[in-house]
Design an enzyme around this catalytic site. Structure first.
Site, PDB file in Angstrom:
ATOM      1  N   ASN A 131      16.822 -61.098  -7.682  1.00 13.02           N
ATOM      2  CA  ASN A 131      15.520 -61.012  -8.327  1.00 13.02           C
ATOM      3  C   ASN A 131      14.567 -60.033  -7.679  1.00 13.02           C
ATOM      4  OD1 ASN A 131      15.587 -62.819 -10.640  1.00 13.02           O
ATOM      5  ND2 ASN A 131      16.291 -64.254  -9.088  1.00 13.02           N
TER       6      ASN A 131
ATOM      7  N   GLU B  49      21.263 -68.290 -10.487  1.00 15.25           N
ATOM      8  CA  GLU B  49      21.309 -67.008  -9.782  1.00 15.25           C
ATOM      9  C   GLU B  49      21.514 -67.210  -8.283  1.00 15.25           C
ATOM     10  OE1 GLU B  49      18.897 -64.077 -12.810  1.00 15.25           O
ATOM     11  OE2 GLU B  49      17.811 -65.002 -11.183  1.00 15.25           O
TER      12      GLU B  49
ATOM     13  N   LYS C   5      23.732 -68.733 -22.482  1.00 15.72           N
ATOM     14  CA  LYS C   5      23.550 -67.865 -21.328  1.00 15.72           C
ATOM     15  C   LYS C   5      22.342 -68.415 -20.574  1.00 15.72           C
ATOM     16  CE  LYS C   5      21.042 -64.994 -20.569  1.00 15.72           C
ATOM     17  NZ  LYS C   5      19.750 -64.900 -19.793  1.00 15.72           N
TER      18      LYS C   5
ATOM     19  N   THR D  91      23.503 -62.136 -19.131  1.00 18.71           N
ATOM     20  CA  THR D  91      22.716 -61.144 -18.377  1.00 18.71           C
ATOM     21  C   THR D  91      23.171 -61.214 -16.910  1.00 18.71           C
ATOM     22  OG1 THR D  91      20.888 -62.715 -18.149  1.00 18.71           O
ATOM     23  CG2 THR D  91      20.742 -61.112 -19.939  1.00 18.71           C
TER      24      THR D  91
ATOM     25  N   THR E  40      17.451 -73.360 -20.538  1.00 19.64           N
ATOM     26  CA  THR E  40      18.273 -72.177 -20.668  1.00 19.64           C
ATOM     27  C   THR E  40      17.477 -71.141 -21.408  1.00 19.64           C
ATOM     28  OG1 THR E  40      20.315 -71.250 -21.478  1.00 19.64           O
ATOM     29  CG2 THR E  40      19.239 -72.837 -22.894  1.00 19.64           C
TER      30      THR E  40
ATOM     31  N   THR F 284      14.870 -52.676 -11.603  1.00 18.76           N
ATOM     32  CA  THR F 284      15.139 -51.279 -11.233  1.00 18.76           C
ATOM     33  C   THR F 284      16.626 -51.036 -11.018  1.00 18.76           C
ATOM     34  OG1 THR F 284      14.452 -52.019  -9.053  1.00 18.76           O
ATOM     35  CG2 THR F 284      12.923 -50.678 -10.302  1.00 18.76           C
TER      36      THR F 284
END
Lengths: 415, 415
Positions: free
Chosen positions: A410, A284, A187, A161, A198, A415
């Site tokens: 994040n 991230e 992932k 992702t 995870t 959107t």
């Protein structure tokens, strides 16, 4: 034990094939989003899952199937978590499984028909949107037709992702003179915390091992690897780790603890530790991989808990982003871990390939070399060693820094 | 009860004076950094402190003094936490207290000499650096000379660190026909979490109340106010909340629970709730105040715990920064709170002065109006209402969004 790292990921063990394709689950995304792993014979199966009370529909289905102890395929989609989707979500999870069973039996890549409950499914992506199940059903037959021995290269990408890198590895080792393999792909980049480090990991092995021993090994290994990773403290609705063992290595079946069980566990730990580090490094927005090891703790559990508290602290994470040797925040995070230790007998050292700098020694701040510390903190990987004198146990946890990009990723994920 | 908000902060109650001055604790800072609050008569005293195992030296001293139940002054410095500073730190904390006692008795602002253990001290700022105690000792006499009835305006600024706004308030209410006041000031912006929602808060009151009842009221009030605030999940080494009650309002002494105790608690809750909101709104880097209320939970504790989990989630916080109605993360955070509830009977609504938009109804996602949601999420204050049907209890928690500026502030705090 001799451990040899090999290529092939989830396809490295004998009898396993894989594939990845684009179903178009997320609008406007051109990245493959469905992955299938298949063993040509039935496997022992085990799984560990999120402890979140809000559980995604595929997790409910797969958890009950893992309890049966056998499976033959793992079917994963990215782009949609199928979580908080109610009765329709449950129906869609079942349809996803049914589609795989039908396509596998129509194309018949295995000598005997696959049992209708032998597909484990997993979903990852946005929460609260219904899964476009028709899109998945439409391409499942093609997905099965494309299964191949080098399909791991497609599957490992299809499950991603916000991951910036695919994550896979595989090892080879010997049991009873037979070559045994463990392969894995995972992932995970955000919504990652210590109670299941995870969102989705799949492990395959050709080791011959009973489902009871497989389950035991998986739980034991996860406690010191995946469960010691934190990116942001959020445990997701979809965390799933599944392992399939098809026995094609032909070692004598592991049905009890003992030497062969320990060897298998050691190999599984090696694979899972490597993946845990990969996930933390690709957290991230991450710019640094932070590894914290606590030595001299009273128990292994306490050592791990202390290490996890350090790498989970937003303030520690922000300090590493700023390359600031703010060790006070490390002490602070140890202090609120809930674990007992003696601050007056605690020392802290930063290190990596560029050097080593002790900053706190037996409860007293050191007048350390800021320039040397700065050189260490500028590297991609940073180790924090916390030495205590409360016992003999050691534990390690992996995390990453907190960056502008984490906030950015994040702030506009949905959107 | 009639509660009247009044000016004056910690000086609003009869008999209290305050002052703030620059000691120069942090190099190159021109902001006042020491604050003193003084009552001209001895007070009932109580305090609640950090549960961090790594406890700052002033906390150790002040905690033991609060156990005695009486005090007359609160002496606070910003710019240095005096934490992780070993034996020298303990000595410096004692010297800080001694300096205040000496200056107060030399200048004699109180009719009888102040007891040497009746000064509560607190420190806030960087961890692991020795306190420049001489600088504090040097100006303590001037600090005492400058004590005044409007000194709250100096004290409230002197305690600030990364706070962008001072935080104070005061109320007036009646007990036995007597006017009673509660005043407070607090600092807190980062390293703030639910087990003591601020680093340092001081409350003063002229209410006549025994130290036992004062302690009880403080603990009861903090559980639903300060302990329901989270900025970043980090509980500091220095969290301290102290309350002094000098009895000068001349109400009949509160020595048991009952009507007057309840009235006092209600006023204290009003003051502490207002401060909790101020702290969350001024969270490091914050652009939004997020208030989460859970209704229909099985117990008050459970309702608070669920609400805290929502406002503590990094992913929820980042979504609000991005003005993204990503309610799935709220469900996810409720799910890992550790509390039992029924996801299928849970609903979620966003609201504020601009409107109200339900996004999740009894376990099912709603096809809500994204434009209306966007208007709500653009406001500074956002309310999340989580309605459950597991019981009748309600709880509220306060937090803020996670922003680029949080990362920036904490990436280079020390340097």
């Amino acid at each position: 034990m001799q451990l040899k790292w090999v290529e092939g990921g989830v396809c490295a063990p004998k009898g396993f094939v894989a594939n990845g394709m684009l179903a178009g689950i997320k609008k406007n995304s051109k990245k493959d989003d469905v992955a299938l792993i298949f063993s040509d014979t039935v496997c022992s199966a085990a799984g560990v899952f999120t402890q979140n009370k809000v559980t995604a529909e595929p997790v409910k289905l797969t958890r009950s199937r893992c309890r049966e102890g056998h499976a033959q395929a793992i079917f994963i989609n990215s782009g949609n978590a199928n979580a908080c989707t109610g009765a329709q979500g449950a129906k869609n999870a079942q349809r996803m499984s049914d589609a795989a069973v039908k396509a596998l039996n129509d194309f018949a890549p295995s000598p005997v028909p696959i049992n209708k409950d032998d597909v484990l499914i997993a979903s990852t992506g946005v929460i609260g949107v219904q899964l476009p199940i028709e899109k998945i059903e439409k391409i499942t037959s093609d997905l099965v037709h494309g299964l191949s021995k080098d399909g791991n290269t497609k599957a490992r990408v299809a499950i991603m992702t916000t991951d910036t890198k695919f994550k896979e590895c595989a090892v080879e080792f010997e049991l009873d003179g037979k070559k045994v393999h463990i392969g894995t792909m995972a992932k995970g980049s955000g919504m990652i915390h210590i109670n299941m480090g995870t969102m989705i990991a799949s492990v395959t092995t050709d080791c011959c091992i009973s489902s009871q021993m497989l389950d035991k090994a998986l739980r034991e290994s996860v406690a010191g690897t995946y469960n010691c990773v934190s990116v942001d403290g959020d445990t997701s609705t979809n965390d799933s780790m599944m392992i399939l063992a098809n026995g094609q290595a032909q070692n004598s079946e592991i049905i009890t603890t003992g030497k062969n069980y320990e060897l298998f566990l050691e190999a599984l730990n090696a694979v899972n530790t490597k993946m845990a580090r990969k996930i933390a490094a690709d957290g991230e927005g991450a710019e640094h991989l932070i590894e914290c090891t606590v030595t001299g703790a009273s128990t292994v559990q306490s050592a791990r808990s202390l290490a996890k508290s350090v790498i989970s602290s937003s303030l520690v994470k922000a300090a590493f982003f700023g390359k600031d040797a703010n060790w006070g925040r490390i002490l602070c995070a140890l202090g609120y871990s809930g674990e007992l230790f003696t601050p007056e007998k605690t020392s802290v050292t930063f290190s990596n390939s560029k050097g080593s700098e002790k900053v706190f020694d037996h409860g007293v701040p050191l007048n350390f070399d800021e320039d040397k510390a700065s050189i260490i903190l500028n590297e991609k990987e940073i180790k924090i060693l916390v030495e205590m004198e409360d016992g003999k146990a050691t534990g390690t946890a992996w995390g990453c820094d907190l960056t502008y990009n984490y906030v950015k990723i994040n702030g506009d994920y949905r959107t």
